[in-house]
Design an enzyme around this catalytic site. Sequence first.
Site, PDB file in Angstrom:
ATOM      1  N   SER A 187     -29.025   6.044  20.275  1.00 28.63           N
ATOM      2  CA  SER A 187     -28.395   7.073  21.094  1.00 28.63           C
ATOM      3  C   SER A 187     -28.798   8.490  20.735  1.00 28.63           C
ATOM      4  CB  SER A 187     -26.870   6.924  21.043  1.00 28.63           C
ATOM      5  OG  SER A 187     -26.419   6.829  19.715  1.00 28.63           O
TER       6      SER A 187
ATOM      7  N   HIS B 226     -27.343   2.394  26.258  1.00 26.61           N
ATOM      8  CA  HIS B 226     -28.268   3.333  26.912  1.00 26.61           C
ATOM      9  C   HIS B 226     -29.402   2.634  27.643  1.00 26.61           C
ATOM     10  CE1 HIS B 226     -26.302   6.733  24.939  1.00 26.61           C
ATOM     11  NE2 HIS B 226     -26.196   5.923  23.902  1.00 26.61           N
TER      12      HIS B 226
ATOM     13  N   LYS C  65     -21.951   4.913  31.084  1.00 26.77           N
ATOM     14  CA  LYS C  65     -23.162   5.741  31.008  1.00 26.77           C
ATOM     15  C   LYS C  65     -23.909   5.626  32.340  1.00 26.77           C
ATOM     16  CE  LYS C  65     -22.632   6.161  26.227  1.00 26.77           C
ATOM     17  NZ  LYS C  65     -22.595   5.533  24.930  1.00 26.77           N
TER      18      LYS C  65
END
Length: 387
Positions: free
Chosen positions: A179, A207, A238
């Site tokens: 990250s 991610h 996200k």
Amino acid sequence: MNRLEHLRAALDKLDDEHLRRIRRDIEGPCSPHVVIDGQTYTAFCSNDYLGLAGDPQLAEALIEGARQWGAGAGASHLISGHYAIQHTLEKRLAAFVGCERALVFSSGFMANMGIIPALVGRNDAIFADRLNHASLIDGMLLSRADIHRIPHLDMTALERQLAASAAKTKLIVSDSVFSMDGDVAPLRELMALAERFDAWLLIDDAHGFGVLGPQGRGAPAEAGINGWRLIQMGTLSKAAGVSGAFVAGHATVIEWLMQKARTYIFTTGSPPALAQALAASIDLIEAGNERRAHLAMLIERLKKGLVQARWKLLPSRTPIQPLIVGDNATALALGAALMKEGLWIPAIRPPTVPAGSARMRISLTAAHTAADVDRLIEAVNRLEKTL
Ligand SMILES: *Cc1c(COP(=O)(O)O)cnc(C)c1O
């Protein structure tokens, strides 16, 4: 000094070390173009990689969901807080990432804090990359298993430590995309080691989900790994643009997690309306090749445009493009200078990243324009010479 004065002194020390964090109040939905205190900024901060968080289609789905399902769940999932729309979402997620079953948690932090202690305990062993996310670290500590922290992406060290371990149950834990660095773990090598040493493999795809792999199915799908050893966790906060997280894998594993993960069992189910918004989000992710192509173009543009002299962009092919500046004070000064020009990039400092590697964490989204990226490139290249 009384206890309160101790806290005050500790807060002052954060100021001295340039480590005090602040929040900014944004006036409007998530977007690369935000208004704070009446001023407009172009932001390179969010993990909203596909630009879905502020998309009116998801807001509409959420409103529709609230009409149909109300505001709250009323109880934990295993009591009476589980709804048909949530079951539908789990089936959709499992099929999307290519697993038998999925279980939705109220956040990624909760998922990791629940999954790890459900799989391993005292006398078991965990093998974890040093740069794993804080939620994985806290989940590991909670499990009471022996923790082997492996230097970042060092497969030789991982192999050595696995070979030396006599633990009955072994668990390899890694972020897929790191990250704060943006680099991608070698998932096939991790899977080969998991098979060779009879270990579980937990991949945190926070991610990668929505961004990597065919139709955004995630990093494990991109790497082509699967099988019962693989437990994949992904966030729905996200690229998916809403909130929550899922864990997907073999049906038996997921059933076990549902029975044992304390952060699933002992918390109120998330609002069912969120599942309705998320179902719409998965459709947009699946149909999002254009968004991903635009994002890939922006990533290339940024990497080509940033002249690297004093400050270095880390090698990354993902939307996370960290610019290493070194010390905390420089990172803060650069952040402040950019902010003055209407560009907002977070300065990431220890303890989030190792001491001496303070960085600007540039993150790109499909909602940015080429002109946004060009403005950033121009400003950073100029400030590198003058700051
Ligand atoms: C953001 C993040 C989480 C936590 O997910 P939330 O849904 O925000 O709680 C977990 N792991 C990684 C790698 C993350 O980046």
